[in-house]
Design a protein around this motif. Sequence first.
Motif, PDB file in Angstrom:
ATOM      1  N   VAL A   1       0.703   4.317   6.740  1.00 41.21           N
ATOM      2  CA  VAL A   1       0.906   4.281   5.179  1.00 41.21           C
ATOM      3  C   VAL A   1       0.703   3.362   4.705  1.00 41.21           C
ATOM      4  O   VAL A   1      -0.185   3.423   2.688  1.00 41.21           O
ATOM      5  CB  VAL A   1       2.756   4.239   5.299  1.00 41.21           C
ATOM      6  CG1 VAL A   1       3.269   3.953   3.915  1.00 41.21           C
ATOM      7  CG2 VAL A   1       3.591   5.374   5.792  1.00 41.21           C
TER       8      VAL A   1
ATOM      9  N   ILE B   1      11.165  10.691   1.282  1.00 41.56           N
ATOM     10  CA  ILE B   1      11.747  11.142   2.825  1.00 41.56           C
ATOM     11  C   ILE B   1      12.540  11.673   2.379  1.00 41.56           C
ATOM     12  O   ILE B   1      13.512  11.967   1.567  1.00 41.56           O
ATOM     13  CB  ILE B   1      12.229   9.230   2.734  1.00 41.56           C
ATOM     14  CG1 ILE B   1      11.006   8.600   2.844  1.00 41.56           C
ATOM     15  CG2 ILE B   1      12.610   9.875   3.778  1.00 41.56           C
ATOM     16  CD1 ILE B   1      11.258   7.056   3.252  1.00 41.56           C
TER      17      ILE B   1
ATOM     18  N   ARG C   1      -2.996   5.916  -0.125  1.00 45.11           N
ATOM     19  CA  ARG C   1      -1.304   5.820   0.009  1.00 45.11           C
ATOM     20  C   ARG C   1      -0.218   5.023  -0.640  1.00 45.11           C
ATOM     21  O   ARG C   1       0.699   4.330  -0.812  1.00 45.11           O
ATOM     22  CB  ARG C   1      -0.208   5.864   1.745  1.00 45.11           C
ATOM     23  CG  ARG C   1      -0.486   6.892   2.326  1.00 45.11           C
ATOM     24  CD  ARG C   1      -0.149   7.408   2.355  1.00 45.11           C
ATOM     25  NE  ARG C   1      -0.331   9.044   3.065  1.00 45.11           N
ATOM     26  CZ  ARG C   1       0.268   9.005   4.278  1.00 45.11           C
ATOM     27  NH1 ARG C   1       0.780   8.125   4.770  1.00 45.11           N
ATOM     28  NH2 ARG C   1      -0.137   9.950   5.647  1.00 45.11           N
TER      29      ARG C   1
ATOM     30  N   LEU D   1       7.449  12.788   5.077  1.00 41.39           N
ATOM     31  CA  LEU D   1       6.678  12.215   3.825  1.00 41.39           C
ATOM     32  C   LEU D   1       6.353  12.328   3.041  1.00 41.39           C
ATOM     33  O   LEU D   1       5.621  13.356   3.817  1.00 41.39           O
ATOM     34  CB  LEU D   1       6.476  11.066   4.953  1.00 41.39           C
ATOM     35  CG  LEU D   1       6.192   9.815   3.812  1.00 41.39           C
ATOM     36  CD1 LEU D   1       6.808   8.794   3.726  1.00 41.39           C
ATOM     37  CD2 LEU D   1       4.990   8.861   4.317  1.00 41.39           C
TER      38      LEU D   1
ATOM     39  N   PRO E   1       3.172   8.052  -0.762  1.00 46.11           N
ATOM     40  CA  PRO E   1       4.431   9.071  -0.888  1.00 46.11           C
ATOM     41  C   PRO E   1       5.470   9.258  -2.281  1.00 46.11           C
ATOM     42  O   PRO E   1       5.183   8.069  -3.051  1.00 46.11           O
ATOM     43  CB  PRO E   1       5.390   7.802  -0.406  1.00 46.11           C
ATOM     44  CG  PRO E   1       3.675   6.921   0.441  1.00 46.11           C
ATOM     45  CD  PRO E   1       3.148   7.122  -0.613  1.00 46.11           C
TER      46      PRO E   1
ATOM     47  N   LEU F   1      12.677   5.933  10.417  1.00 46.11           N
ATOM     48  CA  LEU F   1      12.108   5.863   8.980  1.00 46.11           C
ATOM     49  C   LEU F   1      10.469   4.644   9.298  1.00 46.11           C
ATOM     50  O   LEU F   1       9.985   4.836   8.905  1.00 46.11           O
ATOM     51  CB  LEU F   1      12.293   5.392   7.695  1.00 46.11           C
ATOM     52  CG  LEU F   1      14.199   5.893   7.513  1.00 46.11           C
ATOM     53  CD1 LEU F   1      14.351   6.022   5.756  1.00 46.11           C
ATOM     54  CD2 LEU F   1      12.627   8.003   7.428  1.00 46.11           C
TER      55      LEU F   1
ATOM     56  N   ASP G   1       3.291  13.247   6.705  1.00 45.86           N
ATOM     57  CA  ASP G   1       3.386  12.931   7.665  1.00 45.86           C
ATOM     58  C   ASP G   1       4.561  13.056   7.669  1.00 45.86           C
ATOM     59  O   ASP G   1       5.729  13.571   7.685  1.00 45.86           O
ATOM     60  CB  ASP G   1       3.911  11.530   8.220  1.00 45.86           C
ATOM     61  CG  ASP G   1       3.418  11.014   9.872  1.00 45.86           C
ATOM     62  OD1 ASP G   1       3.655  11.961  10.442  1.00 45.86           O
ATOM     63  OD2 ASP G   1       3.303   9.690   9.573  1.00 45.86           O
TER      64      ASP G   1
ATOM     65  N   TRP H   1       8.071   3.590   7.001  1.00 47.32           N
ATOM     66  CA  TRP H   1       7.425   4.132   5.966  1.00 47.32           C
ATOM     67  C   TRP H   1       8.068   3.726   4.254  1.00 47.32           C
ATOM     68  O   TRP H   1       8.772   4.075   3.599  1.00 47.32           O
ATOM     69  CB  TRP H   1       8.522   6.188   5.888  1.00 47.32           C
ATOM     70  CG  TRP H   1       7.909   6.540   6.575  1.00 47.32           C
ATOM     71  CD1 TRP H   1       6.525   6.407   7.768  1.00 47.32           C
ATOM     72  CD2 TRP H   1       7.692   8.463   6.906  1.00 47.32           C
ATOM     73  NE1 TRP H   1       5.255   7.923   7.953  1.00 47.32           N
ATOM     74  CE2 TRP H   1       6.507   8.623   8.271  1.00 47.32           C
ATOM     75  CE3 TRP H   1       9.283   8.812   6.727  1.00 47.32           C
ATOM     76  CZ2 TRP H   1       7.179  10.640   8.476  1.00 47.32           C
ATOM     77  CZ3 TRP H   1       9.439  10.400   7.576  1.00 47.32           C
ATOM     78  CH2 TRP H   1       8.248  11.154   8.400  1.00 47.32           C
ATOM     79  N   ARG H   2       9.248   2.783   5.354  1.00 48.26           N
ATOM     80  CA  ARG H   2      10.572   2.556   4.403  1.00 48.26           C
ATOM     81  C   ARG H   2       9.754   1.715   2.951  1.00 48.26           C
ATOM     82  O   ARG H   2       9.055   0.698   3.848  1.00 48.26           O
ATOM     83  CB  ARG H   2      11.966   1.944   4.564  1.00 48.26           C
ATOM     84  CG  ARG H   2      12.803   2.594   5.590  1.00 48.26           C
ATOM     85  CD  ARG H   2      13.508   2.111   6.299  1.00 48.26           C
ATOM     86  NE  ARG H   2      14.508   2.037   5.592  1.00 48.26           N
ATOM     87  CZ  ARG H   2      15.844   1.609   5.875  1.00 48.26           C
ATOM     88  NH1 ARG H   2      16.255   0.876   6.223  1.00 48.26           N
ATOM     89  NH2 ARG H   2      16.326   1.057   4.459  1.00 48.26           N
TER      90      ARG H   2
END
Length: 346
Positions: free
Chosen positions: A4, A20, A9, A33, A17, A66, A42, A69-70
């Motif tokens: 990420v 979510i 990204r 994602l 992103p 997550l 993803d 990702w967060r």
Amino acid sequence: MPPVDTPGRAAGGPDAPRLIALDWGTTALRAFLLGAGGRVLDRRAAPRGLLQVPPGGFAAVLAEILGDWRRPGLPALAAGMVGSAQGWREVPYHRGPAGLADLAAGLLPVPEKGPEGEAVLRIVPGILLDGAPPEVMPEVMRGEETQVMGALALEPGLRAAARIVLPGTHSKWVAVRDGRITSFRTYMTGELFAVLRAHSILGRALAPSAQPAGAADEEEAWAAFDRGVDAARAGKAGLAPLLFSARTLVLAGALPAAASLDYLSGLLIGDELRAALPVGEPGIPLALIGDPALCRRYRRAFARLGLPGTHAGTPDGPREIAGATEAGLWHTALAAGLVAGPEETR
């Protein structure tokens, strides 16, 4: 898939992103994602559905799946049974026919706050249609409404009028008109199969190691399935008097024990189609959303009944629409203003 924190990204980058998206059901959790336009950057999955989450454990499960990702300001949207009374937060059903705007208007933010004070998650409402007993009973769905909206976004030709079939534990047959879900019916086909296999004499014909489908060789299994569909079509008295034939045919030597569950599958799916197909309007396009192996059985049953799909149909039944869940979550977020459309991101 790059991690990420790669340059692409970064905020405003080409692969940044934007959302979510979560499909959080009774037995499983799938996470996507999504980048600009709803493109999947993803995906992750875990057997962490409602039944596997301890009391008060939803926030911890969300953080676990997550992981990296967060980030502050990245919205998260979930559909499915996570919004039921047994889920994280109960989201009131939208009552009556619904389109994308109705679902977007009914999003419920969970009270927990993220590091920047924003809601950790928003949950899509399900739909409840009041019936008029005894002819039509009330119907509910959670999760399938999002898949249908995704299917309409992916296949705009279905928006005017269509029937979308979602095979599964509780199969849904959804009527669409002008981009809105106008009615639907539920058939407990998958759950009946599971119960009969595990808790009735019909499952005892198999050795303990046998599988529910494909236990016999493939040709034998499909022949048994077809025989079940044919029996359901010919059974004027309905399903109940036919079920025991999954045992008696084995006892009479007319059906291999290893193929008895394929026969039962054909009986149940055939009976579902026999009951559901007359409800719709002739000539309305049909499409399928679901597990590919299960959809294959439905397509075969459609063909066996002489009812191929009318929308982009294959020779053996209606077309399957892949990616409907993530597309539905993206377009719901777009309608709710959680993400920006193409004209806003240029």
